[in-house]
Design an enzyme around this catalytic site. Structure first.
Site, PDB file in Angstrom:
ATOM      1  N   THR A 358       0.883  -1.155   0.000  1.00 48.19           N
ATOM      2  CA  THR A 358       0.000   0.000   0.000  1.00 48.19           C
ATOM      3  C   THR A 358       0.921   1.204   0.000  1.00 48.19           C
ATOM      4  O   THR A 358       2.111   1.053   0.267  1.00 48.19           O
ATOM      5  CB  THR A 358      -0.861  -0.026   1.291  1.00 48.19           C
ATOM      6  OG1 THR A 358      -1.627  -1.213   1.292  1.00 48.19           O
ATOM      7  CG2 THR A 358      -1.794   1.155   1.434  1.00 48.19           C
ATOM      8  N   ASP A 400      -9.339  -8.739   1.687  1.00 49.36           N
ATOM      9  CA  ASP A 400      -9.625  -7.974   2.901  1.00 49.36           C
ATOM     10  C   ASP A 400     -10.992  -8.322   3.495  1.00 49.36           C
ATOM     11  O   ASP A 400     -11.312  -7.919   4.611  1.00 49.36           O
ATOM     12  CB  ASP A 400      -9.533  -6.463   2.645  1.00 49.36           C
ATOM     13  CG  ASP A 400      -8.090  -5.960   2.763  1.00 49.36           C
ATOM     14  OD1 ASP A 400      -7.222  -6.724   3.209  1.00 49.36           O
ATOM     15  OD2 ASP A 400      -7.839  -4.793   2.419  1.00 49.36           O
ATOM     16  N   GLY A 478      -1.027  -2.641   6.493  1.00 54.75           N
ATOM     17  CA  GLY A 478      -2.132  -3.462   6.998  1.00 54.75           C
ATOM     18  C   GLY A 478      -2.536  -2.991   8.389  1.00 54.75           C
ATOM     19  O   GLY A 478      -2.607  -1.790   8.655  1.00 54.75           O
TER      20      GLY A 478
END
Ligand code: DON
Length: 589
Positions: A358, A400, A478
């Site tokens: 990310t 997710d 995360g």
């Protein structure tokens, strides 16, 4: 000032600011540029969140409201998705099914999010802000050793177009090579000319036919149905400051507010300096308690009723605080949620998710308008699948969701019904773009009360001016995103570290389950030993792996000093770029 994980993306943002763009124009430029120069996480095939805060009551771009805005451009489950789609005939989770390959992708939201941001809050044109990204894709950018190594990712090797584009069919790129992406340049050019085509036009048709041919679920109808959601950001308070942060489907903002609410009852510097065992103990116990609520209650707010105000109530935080022992940890197995505050959860005590790719960027313009955005493909290079012939990688955000309730996924994740897969639903996220600001300034000495609720109708009462911006924060990582952002706030607000020191301070993390206090590899060992001696089960990241740096996250932060230099419209800006990555940059002018 622009702070990102890639120097070319930082320069793209600065170029747009110099051309008269505001922080949102720069953010859109950075978002598209990272899709080119940081393809492991930067994306047009994923999704994310963007927090936008105007500096004045005049609003920002075409928007005239003084309020902060939160854009939810998270991916959505395709219409053909179903609760058990990643289970085999015997009801077992199919390994990797929600992680690798076309069937792992949610409907991407990034193009909708960035173009919505530009249309509503930007000052320039989409063509202008996308120009640097198109140039970087067409003419290429030079790879550093770390970036060349990243392109070896094994999930890319499995898919022909990914292998051809990122790995030159096995003749891997090396440090110093110029990496050009002509197909991506063409796709970006088409988006700049007609942003709607990604969801309704020829680009949508190409994505849908690629999906149909490759076992993906995303259809033209899914793309046409995708919508960005403007949500009210959550507003918390800490040490007299306002915390403006991410609402569900981020789990991060409410957890952050709960953590800070619990910590507000302690004088942390009195316990010891930043990262001292006594501070870590108290902060960890706050992490543990907030994370107990995390996955029990949270999911897409369009599909669940979430007791946000109850979770954020100071009385609930005080009840949690009274269960914290001065030195000893409370084992997670014996932790009991204080009674009488929250409705019963749909399902008890699931642990939460951790996953590895990310990126976050922070921007403040000369007027003090600010943007904090985290977006993602989920894992490194997402699903590994490049949409042919469009040259961009699709996410694996479906992971997710909870593939099966009560059964841990590849990361030990067990979640409840709130985050079960359903068509059109957004998966729960940990991404937590956040800002810390002074409270609004109101006439006649009127002081707006400490926000009693996390979602007040308005963050800035009508008669008041927005307070001064102090911090722009966020990170990947995360579930560790939440504790990283909390630690950044504590380091600056309580412990007075400067922003670079806060960005670089070695990190620690606890998420209730597993009941393990985790440390980055660089964490001083005597501190870890002290905590171990007081009863914690501890773990140093990648302790026995010489090749791994044993870090997580990537802080890309801005601090605004109260000093306003002569001739400047806003306080001095200090960037904190995480030195864990060697190709990023904090820069301003
Ligand atoms: O939305 C989430 O919480 C995850 N998809 C984020 C993954 C992540 O941060 C991985 N980064 N290093």
């Amino acid at each position: 000032m622009v702070v990102t994980i890639h120097h070319d993306a930082t320069d793209a943002g600065l170029e747009v600011l110099r051309e008269g763009g505001n922080a949102v124009d720069a953010a859109v430029a950075v978002g598209f540029a990272l899709a080119v120069v940081y393809p492991a996480a930067g994306n047009i095939g994923g999704g994310g969140f963007m927090l936008i805060r105007p500096a004045t009551t005049r609003g920002i771009g075409h928007d005239r409201s003084p309020q902060p805005h939160f854009l939810d451009y998270r991916e959505k489950a395709p219409a053909a998705a179903s609760a058990n789609m990643y289970l085999d005939a015997s009801g077992n989770v199919i390994p990797k099914a929600s992680i690798t390959g076309a069937h792992a992708s949610g409907v991407p939201g990034t193009v909708a999010g960035l173009t919505y941001a530009e249309a509503h809050f930007g000052r320039l044109t989409l063509a202008k802000v996308m120009a640097p990204a198109i140039r970087l894709a067409r003419d290429g950018y030079v790879l550093s050793p770390e970036e060349a190594q990243m392109l070896h990712a094994p999930n890319l090797t499995q898919f022909p177009d990914s292998r051809r584009i990122f790995q030159r069919d096995g003749n891997f790129y090396k440090a110093g090579d110029t990496f050009k992406q002509p197909e991506l340049a063409e796709t970006l050019t088409r988006i700049a000319a007609d942003p709607g085509s990604f969801y309704h036009g020829t680009l949508a048709a190409q994505i849908a036919s690629f999906e149909a041919a490759n076992g993906g679920l995303i259809t033209a109808q899914d793309l046409a149905a995708y919508q960005v959601k403007e949500r009210l950001p959550l507003i918390g308070s800490y040490r007299g400051l306002q915390i403006i942060t991410s609402p569900p489907p981020s789990s991060g903002g409410i957890a952050l507010i709960q953590i800070l609410n619990i910590l507000s009852g302690y004088d942390l510097p009195k316990l010891g300096p930043d990262r001292s065992p006594a501070q870590i103990h108290i902060i960890t116990e706050a992490f543990r308690r907030a994370f107990m609520d995390h996955a029990d209650y949270l999911g897409d707010p369009d599909f669940n009723t979430i007791p946000l105000n109850e979770m954020a109530s100071p009385a609930y935080a005080a009840a949690w605080r009274s269960s914290i022992q001065p030195v000893a940890p409370t084992p997670s197995a014996s932790l009991v949620r204080p009674a009488g505050f929250l409705p019963p959860p749909p399902k008890p005590a699931p642990p939460i998710h951790e996953s590895p790719q990310t990126t976050h960027f922070s921007i403040v313009d000369a007027d003090g308008n600010a943007v904090s955005s985290t977006y993602t493909l989920n894992f490194f290079f997402g699903s590994g699948v490049t949409v042919s012939p469009l040259g961009f990688v699709l996410n694996d955000e479906m992971d997710d969701f909870a593939s099966k309730q009560g059964v841990p996924n590849a990361f030990g994740l067990i979640q409840g019904p709130a985050n079960a897969i359903a068509p059109g639903k957004r998966p729960l996220s940990s991404m937590t773009p956040t800002m810390v600001v002074e409270p609004p300034v109101c006439p006649d000495g009127y002081i707006p009360s400490t926000p009693p609720e996390v979602q007040p109708e308005r963050a800035v009462p009508k008669s008041c001016k927005p307070g001064k911006l102090l911090l722009v924060l966020g990170s990947p990582g995360g579930s560790t995103i939440i504790t990283t952002v909390a630690n950044d706030i504590i380091s600056v607000v309580d412990n007075h570290l400067n922003i670079q020191a806060a960005a670089d301070a070695p990190r620690f993390h606890h998420q209730y389950l597993p009941d393990v206090l985790q440390f980055e590899k660089a964490f001083p060992i005597p501190v870890i030993e002290t905590l171990k001696a007081s009863g914690y089960t501890t773990k140093r990241a990648a302790e026995f792996d010489e090749k791994s740096p044993g870090t997580w996250g990537d802080n890309e932060l801005i601090e605004v000093s109260p000093k306003v230099p002569h001739g400047a419209k806003h306080g001095e800006l200090f960037g904190g770029h995480d030195s864990g990555h060697h190709f990023g940059k904090a820069a301003g002018y």
